[in-house]
Design a protein around this motif. Structure first.
Motif, PDB file in Angstrom:
ATOM      1  N   ALA A 125       0.812  -1.211   0.000  1.00 25.75           N
ATOM      2  CA  ALA A 125       0.000   0.000   0.000  1.00 25.75           C
ATOM      3  C   ALA A 125       0.849   1.267   0.000  1.00 25.75           C
ATOM      4  N   ALA A 126       2.077   1.191   0.499  1.00 22.98           N
ATOM      5  CA  ALA A 126       2.950   2.368   0.529  1.00 22.98           C
ATOM      6  C   ALA A 126       3.375   2.790  -0.870  1.00 22.98           C
ATOM      7  N   ARG A 127       3.415   1.841  -1.810  1.00 12.34           N
ATOM      8  CA  ARG A 127       3.643   2.118  -3.232  1.00 12.34           C
ATOM      9  C   ARG A 127       4.931   2.900  -3.499  1.00 12.34           C
ATOM     10  N   THR A 128       6.007   2.501  -2.863  1.00  7.02           N
ATOM     11  CA  THR A 128       7.325   3.021  -3.211  1.00  7.02           C
ATOM     12  C   THR A 128       8.149   1.853  -3.731  1.00  7.02           C
ATOM     13  N   LEU A 129       9.233   2.159  -4.405  1.00  9.00           N
ATOM     14  CA  LEU A 129      10.070   1.107  -4.969  1.00  9.00           C
ATOM     15  C   LEU A 129      10.528   0.132  -3.891  1.00  9.00           C
ATOM     16  N   GLU A 130      11.003   0.668  -2.763  1.00 11.49           N
ATOM     17  CA  GLU A 130      11.505  -0.189  -1.692  1.00 11.49           C
ATOM     18  C   GLU A 130      10.381  -0.993  -1.035  1.00 11.49           C
ATOM     19  N   SER A 131       9.249  -0.330  -0.789  1.00  9.18           N
ATOM     20  CA  SER A 131       8.160  -1.036  -0.106  1.00  9.18           C
ATOM     21  C   SER A 131       7.566  -2.133  -0.981  1.00  9.18           C
ATOM     22  N   LEU A 132       7.516  -1.917  -2.290  1.00  9.68           N
ATOM     23  CA  LEU A 132       6.978  -2.950  -3.184  1.00  9.68           C
ATOM     24  C   LEU A 132       7.923  -4.144  -3.271  1.00  9.68           C
ATOM     25  N   ASN A 133       9.221  -3.889  -3.258  1.00  8.37           N
ATOM     26  CA  ASN A 133      10.179  -4.995  -3.233  1.00  8.37           C
ATOM     27  C   ASN A 133      10.024  -5.812  -1.949  1.00  8.37           C
ATOM     28  N   ARG A 134       9.833  -5.117  -0.823  1.00 11.26           N
ATOM     29  CA  ARG A 134       9.621  -5.833   0.436  1.00 11.26           C
ATOM     30  C   ARG A 134       8.322  -6.622   0.388  1.00 11.26           C
ATOM     31  N   PHE A 292      -1.005  13.716  -0.486  1.00 10.21           N
ATOM     32  CA  PHE A 292      -0.247  12.459  -0.452  1.00 10.21           C
ATOM     33  C   PHE A 292       1.092  12.677  -1.161  1.00 10.21           C
ATOM     34  N   PRO A 293       2.030  13.354  -0.515  1.00 10.65           N
ATOM     35  CA  PRO A 293       3.271  13.753  -1.185  1.00 10.65           C
ATOM     36  C   PRO A 293       4.196  12.612  -1.571  1.00 10.65           C
ATOM     37  N   THR A 294       3.972  11.408  -1.058  1.00 11.37           N
ATOM     38  CA  THR A 294       4.834  10.281  -1.440  1.00 11.37           C
ATOM     39  C   THR A 294       4.182   9.404  -2.501  1.00 11.37           C
ATOM     40  N   ARG A 320      10.288  15.556 -12.438  1.00 15.02           N
ATOM     41  CA  ARG A 320      11.339  15.442 -11.429  1.00 15.02           C
ATOM     42  C   ARG A 320      10.788  14.839 -10.135  1.00 15.02           C
ATOM     43  N   ARG A 321       9.610  15.276  -9.729  1.00 18.89           N
ATOM     44  CA  ARG A 321       8.993  14.732  -8.518  1.00 18.89           C
ATOM     45  C   ARG A 321       8.704  13.242  -8.690  1.00 18.89           C
ATOM     46  N   TRP A 322       8.180  12.895  -9.850  1.00 15.60           N
ATOM     47  CA  TRP A 322       7.855  11.490 -10.112  1.00 15.60           C
ATOM     48  C   TRP A 322       9.117  10.625 -10.083  1.00 15.60           C
ATOM     49  N   ALA A 323      10.164  11.042 -10.779  1.00 15.11           N
ATOM     50  CA  ALA A 323      11.396  10.249 -10.845  1.00 15.11           C
ATOM     51  C   ALA A 323      12.032  10.087  -9.481  1.00 15.11           C
ATOM     52  N   THR A 324      11.969  11.135  -8.672  1.00 16.40           N
ATOM     53  CA  THR A 324      12.526  11.056  -7.315  1.00 16.40           C
ATOM     54  C   THR A 324      11.756  10.048  -6.473  1.00 16.40           C
ATOM     55  N   LEU A 325      10.442  10.049  -6.609  1.00 15.13           N
ATOM     56  CA  LEU A 325       9.617   9.148  -5.807  1.00 15.13           C
ATOM     57  C   LEU A 325       9.828   7.689  -6.192  1.00 15.13           C
ATOM     58  N   ILE A 326      10.002   7.401  -7.481  1.00 14.11           N
ATOM     59  CA  ILE A 326      10.176   5.996  -7.868  1.00 14.11           C
ATOM     60  C   ILE A 326      11.631   5.554  -7.790  1.00 14.11           C
ATOM     61  N   GLY A 327      12.557   6.499  -7.662  1.00 14.34           N
ATOM     62  CA  GLY A 327      13.960   6.148  -7.471  1.00 14.34           C
ATOM     63  C   GLY A 327      14.632   5.530  -8.673  1.00 14.34           C
ATOM     64  N   ALA A 329      17.213   5.917 -11.537  1.00 13.04           N
ATOM     65  CA  ALA A 329      18.355   6.766 -11.885  1.00 13.04           C
ATOM     66  C   ALA A 329      18.332   7.180 -13.354  1.00 13.04           C
ATOM     67  N   ARG A 330      17.867   6.296 -14.236  1.00  9.51           N
ATOM     68  CA  ARG A 330      17.811   6.638 -15.668  1.00  9.51           C
ATOM     69  C   ARG A 330      16.876   7.818 -15.901  1.00  9.51           C
ATOM     70  N   GLN A 331      15.721   7.774 -15.250  1.00  6.47           N
ATOM     71  CA  GLN A 331      14.754   8.850 -15.429  1.00  6.47           C
ATOM     72  C   GLN A 331      15.264  10.153 -14.818  1.00  6.47           C
ATOM     73  N   THR A 332      15.892  10.061 -13.663  1.00  8.83           N
ATOM     74  CA  THR A 332      16.430  11.256 -13.014  1.00  8.83           C
ATOM     75  C   THR A 332      17.465  11.935 -13.905  1.00  8.83           C
ATOM     76  N   ALA A 333      18.346  11.141 -14.514  1.00  5.85           N
ATOM     77  CA  ALA A 333      19.373  11.700 -15.403  1.00  5.85           C
ATOM     78  C   ALA A 333      18.744  12.311 -16.649  1.00  5.85           C
ATOM     79  N   ARG A 334      17.741  11.655 -17.201  1.00  9.25           N
ATOM     80  CA  ARG A 334      17.071  12.164 -18.399  1.00  9.25           C
ATOM     81  C   ARG A 334      16.426  13.525 -18.125  1.00  9.25           C
ATOM     82  N   ILE A 335      15.718  13.615 -17.002  1.00  6.95           N
ATOM     83  CA  ILE A 335      15.008  14.853 -16.665  1.00  6.95           C
ATOM     84  C   ILE A 335      15.990  15.969 -16.343  1.00  6.95           C
ATOM     85  N   ALA A 336      17.105  15.635 -15.699  1.00  8.57           N
ATOM     86  CA  ALA A 336      18.123  16.651 -15.394  1.00  8.57           C
ATOM     87  C   ALA A 336      18.682  17.246 -16.684  1.00  8.57           C
ATOM     88  N   ALA A 337      18.909  16.407 -17.687  1.00  7.31           N
ATOM     89  CA  ALA A 337      19.412  16.901 -18.972  1.00  7.31           C
ATOM     90  C   ALA A 337      18.381  17.794 -19.649  1.00  7.31           C
TER      91      ALA A 337
END
Length: 437
Positions: A125-134, A292-294, A320-327, A329-337
């Motif tokens: 239910a937390a719907r983050t990358l780490e929580s879904l893996n757990r 629901f900021p996360t 940027r907010r979306w890429a940060t929340l899902i963690g 790295a490819r998306q973060t680099a793309r958006i930064a460029a």
């Protein structure tokens, strides 16, 4: 002894089966000792001489054999065709409570199983990358220990599906694993609402065939059931399949059932966008982000809507907010460029960068072929639009939402070659065979 859930249900319809009904009519009990005695033909509930010989349950050598696995937490009894809510043994009693709202959620009485299930569901239910893996790890452990617990398999399937929406899991792999888990659940409980909801989802999003998915969804929402997820997923499939009014009605029902669910609020807002209510959609998405900021789904949708509207600054902020929340790295680099180019060259230069970028194949929206084609169309780069649409159409991929993203490609509606591709990839009614007027 131990019997399977389906065997207990079948036997409960036979004369003399030791069912005890509570005075409120909502609970059905059976003492495990009386079930054993009834099977052996010794129960006081069965008059002498009326007990029929019973075949040994599957996997058991003889009626008196003891099963090598326990089903103490999952044996269910039903009466009068009522929907199965769940079953457990507590103090030697098998219990099933009918929910007056018709929900098929399991009522769990085994403390160990309950703790494992709630823990896994909480992570999902937390719907983050780490929580879904757990959550995936916990559900896999749960079904290994309780292989006949249907909600464990549906929870695992849900988690796999969420992992490609809220994380970076490959969509094809996630859907493959989800289908394996939910197929196991349906083999045990063909009428389970959650299992039918998930199979309806997988059927639609792998075939884009509403007719094929509809029977599963209708079983999930039927018989007075009040599961917001079933209405939510059914509504999303209907909207994507072009049945916007019907889909919005399903989303409205989900919203009435779960008015504080960020997933329901987000998808209802997205449905409004598809129906042409763009201002109301963006307002609702902003409200979801504030509350629901996360939760990554709201900026996920808002970013693409802002791109379609040509607001590149807002597109980058939301991306940027979306890429940060899902963690990722490819998306973060793309958006930064993209942000660097936007700061120095503005919107048109950024659109050219997006249009010329290599799509991230595993991405369904961001960084994938959809925003690349949208950006190319917005700057009038016909060769790039043709190349992307050809590649997408050849793979059988579609973006058939009525409003999103069709508006980004309306400039090509009179181009015979591109119109043919757009009819395959988007809604054919938006790009008729012959130009109007």
């Amino acid at each position: 002894m131990s019997v399977t859930e389906s065997t207990a249900i079948r036997w409960s319809k036979r004369p003399g089966f030791p069912v005890v009904r509570s005075s409120d009519g909502g609970s059905v009990y059976a003492l495990t000792s009386e079930i054993d005695a009834w099977i052996a033909g010794k129960t006081a509930h069965t008059p002498a001489g009326t007990g029929a010989a019973l075949p040994a349950p599957a996997g058991m050598a003889e009626a008196g054999a003891v099963s090598t696995t326990t089903s103490r937490t999952r044996r269910l009894l039903i009466a009068g065709g009522a929907a199965i809510l769940g079953g457990a043994v507590a103090g030697g009693v098998v219990l099933m409570r009918r929910d007056p709202r018709g929900s098929s959620r399991p009522e769990i009485r085994d403390p160990e199983l309950e703790a494992l299930y709630i823990d896994a569901r909480s992570d999902a239910a937390a719907r983050t990358l780490e929580s879904l893996n757990r959550a995936a790890d916990k559900f896999r452990n749960l079904v290994a220990r309780y292989p006949d617990f249907v909600p464990g398999f549906t929870g695992l399937a849900d988690t796999y599906i969420l992992s490609c929406e809220f994380g970076s899991t490959d969509r094809a792999a996630a859907f493959r694993d989800a289908r394996a888990a939910v197929s196991t659940a349906l083999a045990m409980e063909p009428d389970d609402a959650d299992a039918n909801r998930i199979m309806g989802f997988l059927t639609y999003w792998t075939t884009r065939d509403v007719a094929a998915a509809r029977p599963f969804f209708q079983k999930a929402v039927g018989a007075g059931r009040t599961d917001d997820l079933s209405h939510l997923w059914f509504g999303n499939a209907l909207i994507d399949g072009g049945r916007v009014a019907e889909g919005l009605e399903q989303l409205r029902r989900a919203l009435l059932l779960a008015p504080d669910s960020p997933a329901v609020l987000t998808d209802y807002a997205m449905g409004l966008w598809q129906a042409g209510q763009s201002r109301a959609s963006l307002t609702r998405l902003a409200d979801v982000e504030a509350r629901f900021p996360t939760h990554s789904a709201a900026p996920n949708a808002a970013a693409l809507f802002h791109l379609q509207a040509g607001d590149i600054g807002a597109y980058l902020e939301q991306s940027r907010r979306w890429a940060t929340l899902i963690g990722d790295a490819r998306q973060t680099a793309r958006i930064a460029a993209e942000a660097t180019v936007f700061a120095s060259g503005g919107s048109q230069t950024t659109l050219r960068l997006i249009a010329g970028s290599t799509p991230i194949v595993s991405s369904f929206w961001h960084g994938g072929e959809l925003p690349v084609a949208m950006a190319a169309s917005m700057i009038g780069d016909r060769p790039r639009v043709l190349a992307i649409l050809t590649a997408v159409a050849d793979r059988g991929v579609t973006w058939r939402n009525l409003r999103f993203p069709a508006e980004s490609f309306l400039r090509w509606k009179d181009d015979p070659e591109l119109r043919g591709l757009l009819r395959r990839v988007l809604d054919p009614a938006t790009f008729p065979d012959y130009p109007k007027g």
